[in-house]
Write an enzyme that holds these catalytic residues in place. Structure first.
Site, PDB file in Angstrom:
ATOM      1  N   HIS B 288       0.818  -1.211   0.000  1.00  0.00           N
ATOM      2  CA  HIS B 288       0.000   0.000   0.000  1.00  0.00           C
ATOM      3  C   HIS B 288       0.856   1.266   0.000  1.00  0.00           C
ATOM      4  CE1 HIS B 288       0.284   0.889   4.374  1.00  0.00           C
ATOM      5  NE2 HIS B 288       0.240  -0.405   4.546  1.00  0.00           N
ATOM      6  N   ASP B 300       6.286   0.574   6.637  1.00  0.00           N
ATOM      7  CA  ASP B 300       4.834   0.417   6.489  1.00  0.00           C
ATOM      8  C   ASP B 300       4.282   1.529   5.620  1.00  0.00           C
ATOM      9  OD1 ASP B 300       2.223  -0.367   6.774  1.00  0.00           O
ATOM     10  OD2 ASP B 300       2.032   0.259   8.854  1.00  0.00           O
ATOM     11  N   GLU B 334      -4.802   1.956   2.672  1.00  0.00           N
ATOM     12  CA  GLU B 334      -4.921   0.762   3.525  1.00  0.00           C
ATOM     13  C   GLU B 334      -5.095   1.167   4.976  1.00  0.00           C
ATOM     14  OE1 GLU B 334      -3.585  -2.461   6.216  1.00  0.00           O
ATOM     15  OE2 GLU B 334      -2.655  -0.516   5.955  1.00  0.00           O
ATOM     16  N   GLU B 335      -4.358   2.214   5.382  1.00  0.00           N
ATOM     17  CA  GLU B 335      -4.247   2.521   6.816  1.00  0.00           C
ATOM     18  C   GLU B 335      -5.565   2.946   7.456  1.00  0.00           C
ATOM     19  OE1 GLU B 335      -2.022   1.615   8.563  1.00  0.00           O
ATOM     20  OE2 GLU B 335      -0.104   1.648   7.537  1.00  0.00           O
ATOM     21  N   ASP B 362       3.277  -6.428   3.295  1.00  0.00           N
ATOM     22  CA  ASP B 362       2.902  -5.334   4.183  1.00  0.00           C
ATOM     23  C   ASP B 362       3.234  -5.684   5.634  1.00  0.00           C
ATOM     24  OD1 ASP B 362       1.834  -3.031   5.299  1.00  0.00           O
ATOM     25  OD2 ASP B 362      -0.237  -3.726   5.195  1.00  0.00           O
ATOM     26  N   HIS B 432       3.894   2.679  12.685  1.00  0.00           N
ATOM     27  CA  HIS B 432       3.025   3.853  12.889  1.00  0.00           C
ATOM     28  C   HIS B 432       3.638   4.923  13.788  1.00  0.00           C
ATOM     29  CE1 HIS B 432      -0.832   1.297  11.940  1.00  0.00           C
ATOM     30  NE2 HIS B 432       0.070   1.228  10.996  1.00  0.00           N
TER      31      HIS B 432
END
Lengths: 476, 476
Positions: B288, B300, B334-335, B362, B432
């Protein structure tokens, strides 16, 4: 006669059967024990705290240095706190080499413009003249290439070894093995043809600015013929090579004032849990306490030291009372002499100690992938039976191979040597360089390694080593 | 009748035999192809350069942001340079949430002393009142505990979810799965009992000072009942918990001015090599393109993006002409919405496209360990036959399991979904958070992942998917 043979064979099969049976009935319990070992290491481990102290409070530990001395005292104290049956120091004379002032080097182009480069003296190298050494540079990729060029082309020059580590080898230690002769023997080879100095591309798969030190030798070269030898960062090796392609007449200057002093007294640090059934059979787990001087030696081999200490601590915490005597040995002077490993083997032979298994962790504190085993086929086949127990922990690499430098001198047909094999992709980014520091070690990865080592020690202790040979012994 | 059945069975066996035979005769060549794939990725790869640009020139790419827009344009351009058969953008409306000014929070003890803590708004959260929000704190470990406490204890308070990730789980994604409901559903659950705000312990196995953001939901809660929700660093979660143990009356203050804006237009970026034999059978590889906004999203999922692009580049560079159409899909959002994955599946269904295989990366750019496969037993057994080909590359993990979020909506009985499984020990240190940055990705590890993905795509293309079912089809 036939009946006798039949009975012998039957007995052998029966013993094999019993062994397999005991393995099966106990397998549930083994799974539980391994689970407990991993859980304890990951939730209540001591290895990371120990490494924090060793790296950040003591720091680098080159043989003969104050750091090495402090590391001996501190690890002995920490082992004593564990309530082992015995903790002691084993004296060993070690070489003492000092780096002196920070090295300085530059490339000088035809126009006189200088580009400063990142270098460091190789361990064991002599100094340059006090004002430094300036000469033109000859780049080679191998000793064969050097020999073909011969004295005519080499004499009076600085030889620049620039064969990179091969990036397509998956095991980075293989790539290291394919290059490290440039560092270790480069000076001896270049001196043969009258070179005045040696610059070696750092043993690093990455392009960066850090020079990587490491041991080098002069063999039996007379002192007067020894030439100074330094490592250069991979980025600067690329720069030097590119500049040489444009202009062969560029000069290289470097200055280092390192020195080999007299041997000094140091120690291997040893702790022991004495076996309940076979106290005279020894199982060893260890790493090396000394390190290079540029970083703090967290991966090489602070990780191996604290993981080995953790093996004995975990056994005690979980309440496993080993049948055989288990020793943690923190070897001194692996990096530039292997005196600790040799001394331990010498004393072990002298004292007629029977070592059945030795495990070394000296490949960094990264996620463990498995072990390489240096042993006969029968022992290896036994070990393979345990492999499924490790699957939940993603330990999959059980192969024949190298054990470790420090345990190497112990090698005999009657024992198994093993080396922990962590993921090796990042190892040479840090190896022998100033970024081999605590922050590069991940707590969980370190703890998984300690648990993996403890599990193997537990299984070897429980089932003994080389059961096929043992069964043969029982049979006859 | 019996003869007919016999002939059917014989034919089935014969086809199986032929398949096995072709597998054996071709296995030498497969070994060579995989060797070439790994060598090219490690010696002449593009993934790391791409990631450098994506992370350091474009940076974070939250859906609807300027970074996301730039990433769409740039990846499309890069794919166009590869000489694929087709490159295009697939429009998709995405949510746009903005963080606003840096969040600020502190703990206030009974004596009025304040301790500043590291927090960040969770993605999708509403703001606090403009002067911030101060309330006393109720620590809970689960929704069950919250329900037992009920409105009487919860109303007017800030609920502090502090269930840590379980450190003894070897697969860290399992530990994440066991905790993430606190982040995703914590606000909805707390609002039920009249809480005024939510603070969630960061999804991080390590104790450090970085707050980790991530998606949260209000489900169908009316806007007026939505309460602000923030993550707190693990160190500060420990601090808050310790202070609460001493004094339940301490207050927590935080201020954030994040905002959910209207949906905006964005794109999935798609490139395709059209198959030579079965152009209407699609094999997808993707990651993504969006990321959270705190770091630069290197792990990520910058890693998955560049690895997926590299799969098609490697196939072309090595000269493999796939029989089936191979698509790289860089999914948007995606997130915080999965709009890209849903849109792709929707359009695929609408266009009656037959997807036979989809692979997502991912889980970070760390050393690849293998794949998890979401498919039927027959397909999985086929895949297992290829496992030995991966052994030289230390790829050992072939298990049934989850494919990936973006490819999830494509799922059908007729296809295989797969997820790359890299080493997961360090992943949640960065996930994140502001340290999900380029320097945390190792070049070799990233390249090994790209090669591993390419190898699997190559094998699936060559042998097709689910041969047993195929054979059955031929048979009938």
């Amino acid at each position: 006669m036939l009946l006798l043979q039949f009975m012998k064979i039957f007995r052998l099969f029966f013993l094999c059967y019993c062994f397999t049976l005991s393995l099966n009935t106990l397998s549930q319990s083994d799974e539980e024990v391994l689970k407990k070992i991993y859980k304890t290491s990951l939730t209540n481990g001591q290895s990371y705290n120990w490494l924090n102290y060793l790296s950040n409070q003591i720091g680098s530990r080159l043989s003969g240095s104050y750091g090495a001395e402090k590391a001996v005292t501190w690890t002995k104290e920490e082992l004593e706190k564990l309530g082992l049956d015995k903790v002691w120091l084993q004296p060993v004379m070690v070489p003492k080499w000092i780096r002196g002032a920070k090295e300085y080097g530059y490339i000088e182009s035809g126009s006189g413009k200088t580009s400063i480069v990142n270098i460091c003296a190789l361990g064991g190298s002599v100094a340059t003249p006090s004002l430094g050494l300036k000469a033109s540079v000859l780049e080679v990729k191998s000793f064969e290439e050097l020999a073909i060029l011969g004295a005519e082309k080499v004499a009076g020059k600085i030889v620049f070894y620039n064969r990179p580590m091969q990036p397509d080898l998956i095991h980075t230690f293989e790539a290291y093995g394919g290059c490290v002769n440039q560092r270790y023997k480069g000076a001896v080879e270049a001196a043969k043809y009258g070179a005045v100095g040696v610059i070696v591309r750092s043993m690093n798969l990455r392009l960066d600015d850090l020079p990587h030190t490491g041991a080098m030798t002069y063999d039996d070269l007379p002192v007067s013929q020894r030439i100074p030898s330094a490592a250069i960062s991979t980025n600067d090796a690329e720069l030097l090579s590119a500049m040489l392609k444009l202009d062969k007449s560029i000069m290289f200057y470097f200055k280092q004032n390192c020195k080999q002093l007299k041997d000094v007294l140091s120690y291997n640090v040893i702790g022991q849990i004495t076996g309940s059934e076979f106290p005279n059979e020894y199982m060893l787990v260890g790493g090396h306490l000394d390190s290079w001087d540029l970083g703090d030696g967290s991966h090489d081999d602070g990780a191996g030291v604290v993981q080995s200490m953790e093996v004995l601590r975990l056994l005690k915490e979980i309440g496993i009372k080993p049948k055989r005597s288990i020793r943690v040995v923190l070897f001194m002077n692996e990096e530039n002499g292997l005196r600790g490993g040799n001394k331990y083997a010498e004393m072990s032979k002298k004292n007629n100690e029977k070592h059945v298994f030795a495990l070394e962790s000296d490949s960094g504190g990264f996620t463990p992938r498995g072990f390489s085993f240096d042993c006969d086929d029968a022992s290896f086949n036994q070990v393979l039976q345990w492999k499924p127990l490790f699957k939940p922990y993603l330990i999959h690499y059980f192969e024949k191979g190298y054990g470790g430098a420090d345990i190497g001198p112990l090698k005999s047909d009657a024992m198994v040597l093993a080396g922990l094999r962590p993921d090796s992709q990042r190892y040479f980014d840090h190896h022998h360089a100033s970024n081999d520091t605590f922050d590069a070690v991940n707590k969980r990865e370190l703890e998984l390694g300690a648990a993996t080592m403890t599990s193997l020690i537990y299984l070897f202790d429980k089932y003994g080593v080389n059961p096929i040979s043992n069964l043969e012994t029982i049979k006859n």
